[in-house]
Structure formats: structure tokens, C-alpha cells
Design an enzyme around this catalytic site. Structure first.
Site, PDB file in Angstrom:
ATOM      1  N   GLU A  84       0.834  -1.343  -0.097  1.00 27.45           N
ATOM      2  CA  GLU A  84       0.011   0.057  -0.097  1.00 27.45           C
ATOM      3  C   GLU A  84       0.883   1.205   0.113  1.00 27.45           C
ATOM      4  O   GLU A  84       1.932   1.352   0.590  1.00 27.45           O
ATOM      5  CB  GLU A  84      -1.051   0.055   1.307  1.00 27.45           C
ATOM      6  CG  GLU A  84      -0.267   0.217   2.553  1.00 27.45           C
ATOM      7  CD  GLU A  84      -1.272   0.090   3.593  1.00 27.45           C
ATOM      8  OE1 GLU A  84      -1.298   0.837   4.414  1.00 27.45           O
ATOM      9  OE2 GLU A  84      -2.121  -1.147   4.067  1.00 27.45           O
ATOM     10  N   HIS A  90      -7.171   1.036   3.783  1.00 24.08           N
ATOM     11  CA  HIS A  90      -6.676   1.305   5.176  1.00 24.08           C
ATOM     12  C   HIS A  90      -7.439   2.053   5.911  1.00 24.08           C
ATOM     13  O   HIS A  90      -6.889   3.054   6.450  1.00 24.08           O
ATOM     14  CB  HIS A  90      -5.140   1.636   5.321  1.00 24.08           C
ATOM     15  CG  HIS A  90      -4.490   1.008   6.224  1.00 24.08           C
ATOM     16  ND1 HIS A  90      -2.927   0.751   6.225  1.00 24.08           N
ATOM     17  CD2 HIS A  90      -4.892   0.730   7.632  1.00 24.08           C
ATOM     18  CE1 HIS A  90      -2.654   0.601   7.625  1.00 24.08           C
ATOM     19  NE2 HIS A  90      -3.887   0.628   8.367  1.00 24.08           N
TER      20      HIS A  90
END
Length: 309
Positions: A256, A274
Site C-alpha cells: 500500500e 486502510h
């Protein structure tokens, strides 16, 4: 710059209203704006588990006394280096446990029922062709890796929708009616849904690997609201492409914010950025925990929520 107030370097943004309330007690300065003099005088650093604070960064802060994590996680804060410097580390436990568990349940339901793909299909005019039966969760087994604050709340939610709960035993006593398993492979083999709610860090790095995914099986679902590092991404992509598991719902990725290209085209993958732990309520709770930690240290010599060395 800091006057009589302790200087706190911040590695993530804080709410303006809260900063205004705290201005009479502390001087907050973004990490990226700190010059050599600021780093020399900083007495505390605010970070989180993902960003952390390395040994080299600690060494560049000679006056540092406290490292405060804004969330529960602290996996990338070098605890050994902090202890060697007598720098205390604290965090904000259980401030977002419920909303993370809620998000995990939402991902589980959306994945099992195929909600995102159905939504896209209906909007594209494919109503009749999409009305095939989809599995539910009632009567299925949820395997939880990480039966802490978040894991316990997720277990309660799973029980409310009629699921059985199993968990990976990790230095804990048996948890009531929940079934303990000694290995991740055994837990995956017994589970219809494998949910990850454990801490990140070296101890859980690639805990979910090709063998665990194979054990989860072609009808199994993987849900990760923990850390991306817990899952071997290459193994997961391969398992999804081959149909070794039925699908995955991920709030975190090892890469990410970059998304592996194959995942972008997979209807049996749900991705969120997230944010499982983010809500207005948890934001308030995390700011309050930070204030207690700062006040505890600088007024009484002990942060409210210390991390054990």
C-alpha cells in the site's frame, strides 16, 4: 520556537481544534518542518505503527523522552533502541477496536454475498443474469488470527450472525466457547472465513502464506484488517488467480498504497484504503489517549498507556 512548552514532532496530521486546545501545554511541529535545532530539542514524537520510528531516527533526537503511537499498533517503532536510550513508548489501545471489527464484518458480508460486483452489474443493466444464489455466513466458521480487543469484538459480531468462532492460540488461555487451534494452517483448514486482526511486525510477517491459503480452500474467504505484511501478497495473488480460495477482502496491503495489478481486475477481491479504524468517534478517542499519554509523562512521569519493553 518551543518556549516553555515541550516540543512534540508529529509524523501524521492532528485535528486543528485539538491542537488549539493543547497549544497552552505543548508545541507541535510537523516532522517534515523540523530543522536541526528542532530535532535537537524535541522531547516527544508522535507516530503510528505503520510509520514507526527507526533506531537511526531515534539517534537523531538527543533530547527525546517519549514516542507516542496514535493508534494501538507500534510494530515499526524500534522498542529496543528506545529502551537503550531510556525513551518511553506509549500507544492508544482499544480506541478503534469496535469500528475495525465492524468494518471486518462488513467486508465479510460484502464478500460472501458479492455486493460490490452485484452493484456494478445491476448498474450496468445485468439484473436477471446476476440473480444466482450467494452463500451466507450463518452456520459457517470464522477463524480469527489475533484474539485481542479487535478479535474479541469481531467474535461477538460473528456470533450475532450465527457463526461459529475459532482462533489461533497465542500465549493466551482458552477463550470460552471459541475453539483454539495451534497453527495457522490448522485454523485455516477449519475455517470458512479467515480473519486477520493481529499486530504487524516480524512475529506475524507472512503468517498467511501459500500453505495457509491452500488449507483455507476453494470455498474459503480471507479478510485482513490487520497489516498487509501478515499476508504473502504473491502467494495470495496466485491463490486468487487459481481459485485456491474463493475471495479476499483487504483493508491493508503489503504494497500500500500501490495495488497489485492482477487484483484490480478481480471481482472476488474487495479493497478498502486502510481506513477500518477511522471514524469521527475513534479520531476523538485517539486524540484523548494522546493527551493522556503526553500529560501522564510530562506531568507525572508515566504515560497513561505505556508499551511494555
Amino acid at each position: 520556537m518551543q518556549g516553555k512548552h515541550p516540543l512534540v514532532l508529529t509524523r501524521l496530521p492532528l485535528d486543528a481544534d485539538w491542537l488549539a486546545e493543547m497549544a497552552g501545554r505543548y508545541c507541535f511541529l510537523p516532522w517534515t518542518e523540523a530543522d536541526e535545532a528542532a530535532r535537537a530539542g524535541a522531547r516527544a514524537v508522535l507516530t503510528n505503527g505503520s510509520t514507526g520510528l527507526s533506531a537511526a531516527e531515534l539517534a537523531a533526537l538527543p533530547a527525546l523522552e517519549l514516542v507516542a503511537s496514535f493508534g494501538a499498533g507500534y510494530e515499526n517503532i524500534d522498542l529496543r533502541a528506545a529502551a537503550a536510550r531510556n525513551v518511553r513508548v506509549c500507544h492508544a489501545p482499544d480506541t478503534n477496536s469496535q469500528v475495525v471489527a465492524d468494518h471486518a464484518l462488513a467486508l465479510m458480508l460484502a464478500l460472501a454475498r458479492g455486493i460490490p460486483a452485484l452493484d456494478r452489474g445491476v448498474k450496468a443493466g445485468r439484473w436477471e443474469s446476476l440473480r444466482a444464489p450467494r452463500p451466507g455466513l450463518r452456520g459457517k466458521t470464522l477463524g480469527i488470527v489475533g484474539l485481542g480487543n479487535i478479535g474479541h469484538r469481531l467474535a461477538e459480531l460473528a456470533g450475532a450472525v450465527g457463526m461459529r468462532v475459532a482462533y489461533l492460540r497465542h500465549r493466551t488461555a482458552p477463550a470460552g466457547a471459541y475453539a483454539p487451534y495451534e497453527t495457522a494452517i490448522a485454523l485455516a483448514a477449519a475455517s470458512d472465513v479467515l480473519a486477520l486482526t493481529c499486530p504487524g511486525g516480524p512475529g506475524t510477517h507472512h503468517l498467511v502464506n501459500a500453505q495457509v491459503l491452500h488449507a483455507l480452500g476453494p470455498r474459503g474467504l480471507l479478510v485482513n484488517v490487520a497489516r498487509g505484511s501478515v499476508v504473502d501478497t504473491a502467494a495470495l495473488v496466485q491463490a486468487l488467480a487459481r481459485g485456491d480460495i474463493a475471495g479476499a477482502a483487504l483493508d491493508v496491503l503489503e504494497t500500500e498504497p500501490e495495488v497489485p495489478l492482477p487484483m484490480r481486475a478481480m471481482d472476488h477481491v474487495i479493497l478498502t484504503p486502510h481506513l477500518a479504524g477511522r471514524s469521527p468517534e475513534t479520531r476523538i478517542a485517539q486524540h484523548e489517549a494522546l493527551a493522556r499519554n503526553l500529560d501522564g509523562w510530562f506531568r507525572q512521569g508515566t504515560p497513561a498507556h505505556p508499551v511494555a519493553a
